[in-house]
Write an enzyme that holds these catalytic residues in place. Structure first.
Site, PDB file in Angstrom:
ATOM      1  N   GLY A 166       0.777  -1.235   0.000  1.00 26.60           N
ATOM      2  CA  GLY A 166       0.000   0.000   0.000  1.00 26.60           C
ATOM      3  C   GLY A 166       0.803   1.276   0.000  1.00 26.60           C
ATOM      4  N   GLU A 223       4.663  -6.338   2.706  1.00 26.70           N
ATOM      5  CA  GLU A 223       4.612  -7.006   1.392  1.00 26.70           C
ATOM      6  C   GLU A 223       4.283  -5.942   0.344  1.00 26.70           C
ATOM      7  OE1 GLU A 223       1.830 -10.210   2.383  1.00 26.70           O
ATOM      8  OE2 GLU A 223       0.210  -8.939   1.649  1.00 26.70           O
ATOM      9  N   ARG A 233       3.741  -2.073  -5.580  1.00 26.87           N
ATOM     10  CA  ARG A 233       3.920  -0.860  -6.383  1.00 26.87           C
ATOM     11  C   ARG A 233       5.221  -0.122  -6.065  1.00 26.87           C
ATOM     12  NH1 ARG A 233      -0.379   1.694  -8.502  1.00 26.87           N
ATOM     13  NH2 ARG A 233      -1.728   0.637  -7.004  1.00 26.87           N
ATOM     14  N   CYS A 264     -10.609   1.843 -30.125  1.00 31.96           N
ATOM     15  CA  CYS A 264     -11.844   2.526 -30.542  1.00 31.96           C
ATOM     16  C   CYS A 264     -12.750   2.743 -29.346  1.00 31.96           C
ATOM     17  CB  CYS A 264     -12.560   1.683 -31.587  1.00 31.96           C
ATOM     18  SG  CYS A 264     -11.509   1.330 -32.988  1.00 31.96           S
TER      19      CYS A 264
HETATM   20  C1  LIG Z   1      -2.838  -8.808  -0.009  1.00 35.47           C
HETATM   21  C2  LIG Z   1      -2.001  -7.822  -0.727  1.00 35.47           C
HETATM   22  N1  LIG Z   1      -0.745  -7.612  -0.316  1.00 35.47           N
HETATM   23  C3  LIG Z   1       0.063  -6.717  -0.937  1.00 35.47           C
HETATM   24  C4  LIG Z   1      -0.380  -5.993  -2.021  1.00 35.47           C
HETATM   25  C5  LIG Z   1       0.555  -5.031  -2.672  1.00 35.47           C
HETATM   26  O1  LIG Z   1       0.105  -3.744  -2.524  1.00 35.47           O
HETATM   27  P1  LIG Z   1       0.917  -2.520  -3.101  1.00 35.47           P
HETATM   28  O2  LIG Z   1       1.254  -2.824  -4.501  1.00 35.47           O
HETATM   29  O3  LIG Z   1      -0.043  -1.389  -2.951  1.00 35.47           O
HETATM   30  O4  LIG Z   1       2.138  -2.365  -2.247  1.00 35.47           O
HETATM   31  C6  LIG Z   1      -1.698  -6.169  -2.480  1.00 35.47           C
HETATM   32  C7  LIG Z   1      -2.225  -5.402  -3.602  1.00 35.47           C
HETATM   33  O5  LIG Z   1      -3.373  -5.391  -3.929  1.00 35.47           O
HETATM   34  C8  LIG Z   1      -2.534  -7.120  -1.826  1.00 35.47           C
HETATM   35  O6  LIG Z   1      -3.785  -7.347  -2.229  1.00 35.47           O
END
Ligand SMILES: Cc1ncc(COP(=O)(O)O)c(C=O)c1O
Length: 389
Positions: free
Chosen positions: A224, A260, A263, A338
């Site tokens: 997140g 974890e 992004r 399109c």
């Molecule tokens: C369970 C879980 N963990 C980790 C992530 C990774 O999140 P981010 O890419 O926002 O760090 C996600 C993304 O949807 C997720 O669903």
């Protein structure tokens, strides 16, 4: 990075340019600096869903502590060199059985039914499966782009139901609750709020562990951490976040805190490069149409935003008619599909943009290629270019 030089070297020249470029050295340096800055009680996992490209996963394997996966295929892609987590809201028996067989580190439990499914699968293999209970918090989740917790969603177990789930788990022979999982949001840009959220997760986990006599091993605070697509010069403040984590060390005690991240790990290493095919005005608005579009990079269309970009001027123009273009003007950059939804940039100022120039979309290394609807209109797929492998 000299995109023009790379394209000259890699592009075959006959078709308009359309490529994803991944700088794997940039990825490795970034991931190493994230990992080395974290306090010892924290582990860095990579959320494969952000970008499951095998080159990306191989680059990350020696650096991260493990991989967060959300399907059987993601578990296979992540391979066996690093510990795996498996968490998904709608699991199939076959995926659970595969996770149990592989002996992964934890499976996330998303509901009472899920708990029973995991217990049954582990029982069939004569194993006890370590699990984390995924919590859907009632409040205090920082506002962010996508909320998965702190609001009614299909994700996790309502924290009000946690006592019932913990009682049920205590009566099962093939699951062992080792902690809690809190992934709650996407693209949070506020480091202090992310620290506060992490502190809240640690506190909640300790309260439940105390009340239910758990041997609390792990709190997974999910991913997140965001990319500021709107103002890349003002990114998430990682240093403030890490300093805040250090303050939580005592609170965490013996437990491990897993981050974890998806992004924030891979977005910056990816570039989507496209050639402008036409520039025109309609209803007093300028449009640049590129080879490619939202079927390759869906994120800006999905989020209704302008994706950060740079123009690379290309001086060559071999047609014997005037070159279409705009100077010092707002332009909307669209793709070859399109549909009026095929928009990558919405009315942003450019110094100059002409047919034949290249547009480089930055921060295209996460939730980009694999979240896009590749086969709509059956255009050729972009070239994939990997630098510094
Ligand atoms: C369970 C879980 N963990 C980790 C992530 C990774 O999140 P981010 O890419 O926002 O760090 C996600 C993304 O949807 C997720 O669903």
């Amino acid at each position: 990075m000299d995109i023009q030089k790379i394209i000259n070297e890699e592009h075959q020249g006959k078709d308009p340019v359309c490529a994803y470029v991944y700088d794997l050295q940039q990825l490795k340096s970034h991931a190493e600096s994230l990992k080395s800055s974290l306090p010892d009680f924290c582990e860095l996992y990579y959320a494969v869903k952000a970008n499951p490209d095998p080159h990306v996963l191989s680059a990350l394997t020696p650096i991260v502590d493990g991989f967060d996966t959300a399907s059987e295929e993601e578990m296979n892609k992540a391979g066996g060199e690093r510990p795996l987590l498996f968490g998904a809201p709608a699991k199939k028996d076959r995926e659970i059985a595969s996770a149990v067989e592989k002996g992964i580190r934890y499976i996330n439990v998303e509901s009472l039914h899920d708990l029973y499914q995991i217990n049954e699968a582990a029982g069939k293999s004569g194993k006890v499966m370590p699990v984390l209970l995924r919590v859907n918090l009632r409040k205090d989740v920082p506002e962010s782009h996508h909320m998965m917790s702190g609001t009614p969603t299909q994700f996790g177990i309502d924290e009000y139901q946690m006592p019932d789930i913990l009682k049920a788990a205590a009566g099962l022979d093939h699951v062992d609750v080792k902690g809690f999982h809190f992934h709650a949001m996407s693209n949070n840009l506020d480091a202090e709020k992310h620290v506060a959220f992490t502190g809240l997760c640690i506190q909640k986990a300790k309260d439940w562990a105390g009340a239910f006599h758990l041997d609390l091993e792990t709190v997974d605070v999910g991913g997140g951490i965001g990319i500021n697509y709107w103002d890349p010069g003002t990114p998430f403040d990682w240093t403030t976040f890490v300093e805040g984590l250090q303050q939580l060390e005592k609170e965490a005690g013996d437990m491990t805190v897993i981050l974890e991240l998806g992004r924030y790990v891979t977005a910056g290493c990816g570039y989507y490069v496209t050639e402008v095919l036409d520039v025109k005005e309609n209803h007093e608005q300028a449009f640049a149409l590129v080879r490619g579009g939202s079927h390759h990079l869906r994120l800006p269309a999905a989020w209704k935003m302008s994706h950060p970009f740079q123009v690379i001027p290309v001086d060559r123009w071999e047609k014997n008619w005037p070159r279409p273009g705009v100077v010092n003007q707002d332009v909307t950059i669209t793709g070859e599909l399109c549909t009026p939804n095929d928009v990558l940039v919405r009315g942003e100022k450019v110094d100059k943009l002409r047919a034949g120039d290249l547009v480089v979309f930055e921060y295209a290394g996460a939730y980009a290629w694999t979240i896009s609807h590749h086969d709509f209109l059956s255009h050729p797929k972009p070239q994939m270019i990997y630098l510094n492998e």
